[in-house]
Design a protein around this motif. Structure first.
Motif, short mmCIF file in Angstrom:
data_model
loop_
_atom_site.label_atom_id
_atom_site.label_comp_id
_atom_site.label_asym_id
_atom_site.label_seq_id
_atom_site.Cartn_x
_atom_site.Cartn_y
_atom_site.Cartn_z
N GLY A 106 37.66 45.23 31.45
CA GLY A 106 36.11 44.55 31.75
C GLY A 106 36.10 43.13 31.60
O GLY A 106 34.96 42.67 31.31
N ILE A 107 37.12 42.44 32.28
CA ILE A 107 37.29 40.87 32.03
C ILE A 107 36.17 40.25 32.98
O ILE A 107 35.55 41.15 33.69
CB ILE A 107 38.45 40.34 32.18
CG1 ILE A 107 39.06 40.52 33.65
CG2 ILE A 107 39.79 40.70 31.17
CD1 ILE A 107 40.15 39.39 33.97
N PHE A 108 35.63 39.21 32.57
CA PHE A 108 34.69 38.47 33.35
C PHE A 108 35.10 38.32 34.99
O PHE A 108 34.52 38.49 35.99
CB PHE A 108 34.43 37.18 32.78
CG PHE A 108 33.43 36.23 33.70
CD1 PHE A 108 32.22 36.83 34.06
CD2 PHE A 108 34.02 35.19 33.97
CE1 PHE A 108 31.39 35.83 34.73
CE2 PHE A 108 33.20 34.16 34.61
CZ PHE A 108 31.76 34.69 35.08
N CYS A 109 36.28 37.73 35.21
CA CYS A 109 36.70 37.18 36.46
C CYS A 109 38.08 37.02 36.67
O CYS A 109 38.97 36.44 35.63
CB CYS A 109 35.89 35.85 36.66
SG CYS A 109 36.19 34.98 38.26
N PHE A 110 39.02 37.11 37.61
CA PHE A 110 40.28 36.94 37.94
C PHE A 110 40.08 35.62 38.96
O PHE A 110 39.44 35.49 39.87
CB PHE A 110 40.92 37.91 39.01
CG PHE A 110 41.07 39.37 38.26
CD1 PHE A 110 40.25 40.33 38.03
CD2 PHE A 110 42.33 39.58 37.86
CE1 PHE A 110 40.43 41.72 37.47
CE2 PHE A 110 42.60 40.92 37.32
CZ PHE A 110 41.55 41.69 36.85
N ASN A 111 40.84 34.63 38.35
CA ASN A 111 41.06 33.33 39.23
C ASN A 111 42.20 33.68 39.95
O ASN A 111 43.43 33.72 39.42
CB ASN A 111 41.30 32.25 38.12
CG ASN A 111 40.12 31.86 37.33
OD1 ASN A 111 38.87 32.20 37.64
ND2 ASN A 111 40.25 31.26 36.03
N CYS A 112 42.16 33.65 41.24
CA CYS A 112 43.17 34.30 42.29
C CYS A 112 43.83 33.08 43.02
O CYS A 112 43.14 32.18 43.26
CB CYS A 112 42.51 35.22 43.14
SG CYS A 112 41.46 36.68 42.60
N GLU A 113 45.02 33.34 43.16
CA GLU A 113 45.92 32.06 43.23
C GLU A 113 46.52 32.24 44.83
O GLU A 113 47.45 31.40 45.35
CB GLU A 113 47.14 31.97 42.35
CG GLU A 113 46.74 31.86 40.92
CD GLU A 113 46.88 30.71 40.59
OE1 GLU A 113 47.47 29.76 40.82
OE2 GLU A 113 46.77 30.49 39.05
N SER A 114 46.38 33.63 45.53
CA SER A 114 47.01 33.66 46.95
C SER A 114 46.08 35.03 47.45
O SER A 114 45.64 35.84 46.75
CB SER A 114 48.35 33.91 46.67
OG SER A 114 48.57 35.39 46.23
N ILE A 115 46.29 34.78 48.87
CA ILE A 115 45.63 36.19 49.49
C ILE A 115 46.44 37.43 49.18
O ILE A 115 45.70 38.33 48.88
CB ILE A 115 45.72 35.88 50.98
CG1 ILE A 115 44.97 34.39 51.48
CG2 ILE A 115 45.06 36.84 51.73
CD1 ILE A 115 45.01 34.05 52.85
#
Ligand code: LLP
Length: 382
Positions: A106-115
């Motif tokens: 249940g983490i807050f957010c994924f900081n995404c780096e690619s499609i």
């Protein structure tokens, strides 16, 4: 200068070890808390800077969130008391296992780096019947004016999504039901000392905000990453949180309801840590004198890897000043902490302090040459 009387307290402790001054850490955290509360910014401490469990516990007790780059960091953060709902997960190569575990916790957010990464997160979230929050890490194309190995936001960087891909990202997101775009994320680089770099980032963020608004995309989170540098020349100088935060306040145009998040690492822990070592031998070279100490690049790799400067003090000598190359025992020429620096006359057994080593010191230690990992000693234990 470190108080020389401390040597008596170190007694026969076996070197090398990291000495953490908790007064310095607590005072840094108090300032960070005060400044973040004044500005309303949210802090996610970058665990990679120092993941010592005791340090993590102290930082989490101030109520900050965490910025993690592996499941093991998330796990360590949660164990140290960080709330999963305030943990962000970045990194260009998150594995399926790590993503599954992070969704599960249940983490807050994924900081995404690619499609492709977003597609995998969407798929794995759908298997757990969950909807997860993502932020797009956008490559800001800003020169950080720091060492090239810690510059992360330029054209050839592996990090982040290019702005020219954003149209396509939004189109793809329309088809993904298990991820929700909550914000945008940046990280220009590390050990940034020119405030103008952060100003350029703010300008870039404002332009992007207009772009997203024109496409009716509401962003709740603007995450500016980490990067605030410390003064390695003056180890007793605290980081410039007030100046940094007020710059963000003045230059980032937040929309109503938006939150500004930051991920400081080095500035939080850098100045509280000192690598303590003893001199093994003084060796005369052809043009120099070597002070060979029992700490090496396995304990603190920054000088070898980034040609980083750390101030070095001899805590046990008050003799005449001579010049030394301070080197470690590892079988690599790069195992050099400093060249041709002034130290009071240095002898076998002297205690050497390598300052400003709290960030990316212990956390980057290795066992190369099968050396032991450095220990950690806290000021309240002496
Ligand atoms: N956020 C992201 C996405 C990052 O990649 C980093 C650091 C941070 C935050 C924290 O940045 P800081 O506030 O500590 O500058 N080992 C190198 C530093 C590598 C930094 C990697 N990313 C060194 O010893 O200088």
């Amino acid at each position: 200068m470190i108080d020389k009387n401390i040597i008596e307290k170190f007694g026969n402790l076996s070197t090398p070890f990291y000495y953490y001054d908790l007064d310095v850490l607590n005072s840094t955290l108090n300032t960070l808390k005060k400044e973040s509360q004044n500005s309303g910014f949210k802090i996610h401490y970058a665990i990679k800077a120092n993941a010592n469990p005791r340090i993590l516990k102290i930082i989490s007790s101030f109520g900050f969130g965490a910025d993690c780059v592996s499941w093991n960091e998330i796990d360590a953060a949660i164990k140290a008391g960080f709330n999963p709902s305030e943990i962000v997960f970045a990194g260009v190569g998150k594995t399926d296992k790590e993503i599954e575990a992070a969704i599960n916790s249940g983490i807050f957010c994924f900081n995404c780096e690619s499609i492709p990464e977003i597609e995998v997160i969407n798929h794995l979230a759908s298997l757990q019947n969950k909807n997860v929050q993502i932020a797009l890490r956008i490559n800001p194309l800003i020169e950080a004016h720091t060492h090239k190995y810690i510059t992360t936001g330029i054209e050839e960087s592996k990090f982040g999504i290019h702005t020219w891909e954003l149209d396509y990202v939004l189109t793809r997101l329309l088809t993904m039901k298990n991820v929700h775009l909550t914000g945008i994320h940046f990280h220009v680089g590390s050990q940034i000392t020119r405030m103008s770099v952060f100003q350029s980032l703010a300008t870039h963020i404002n332009e992007l905000q207009e772009w997203f608004s024109s496409r009716n995309v509401d962003l709740k989170i603007i995450n500016v990453g980490g990067g605030l540098g410390i003064d390695y020349e003056n180890p007793d100088k605290p980081p410039m949180f007030a100046e940094y935060f007020s710059l963000m306040n003045d230059f980032v145009d937040l929309k109503p309801g938006q939150e500004l998040h930051l991920e400081p690492g080095r500035s939080v822990v850098g100045q509280c840590g000192t690598l303590i070592s003893r001199v093994l031998y003084i060796k005369t070279g052809s043009n120099t004198m070597f002070a060979i100490i029992d700490a090496g690049m396995t304990d603190l790799i920054r000088p070898a890897l980034y040609q980083a400067h750390h101030k070095i003090e001899n805590l046990s000598s008050e003799g005449n000043i001579y010049r030394y190359d301070v080197v470690g025992p590892v079988c690599e020429s790069s195992d050099t902490f400093a060249k041709y620096i002034e130290l009071p006359e240095t002898r076998r057994g002297d205690v050497i302090a390598i300052r400003s080593a709290g960030a990316y010191g212990e956390s980057m230690a290795s066992r190369y040459n099968l050396r032991d990992l450095p220990g950690a000693v806290f000021s309240d234990e002496l």
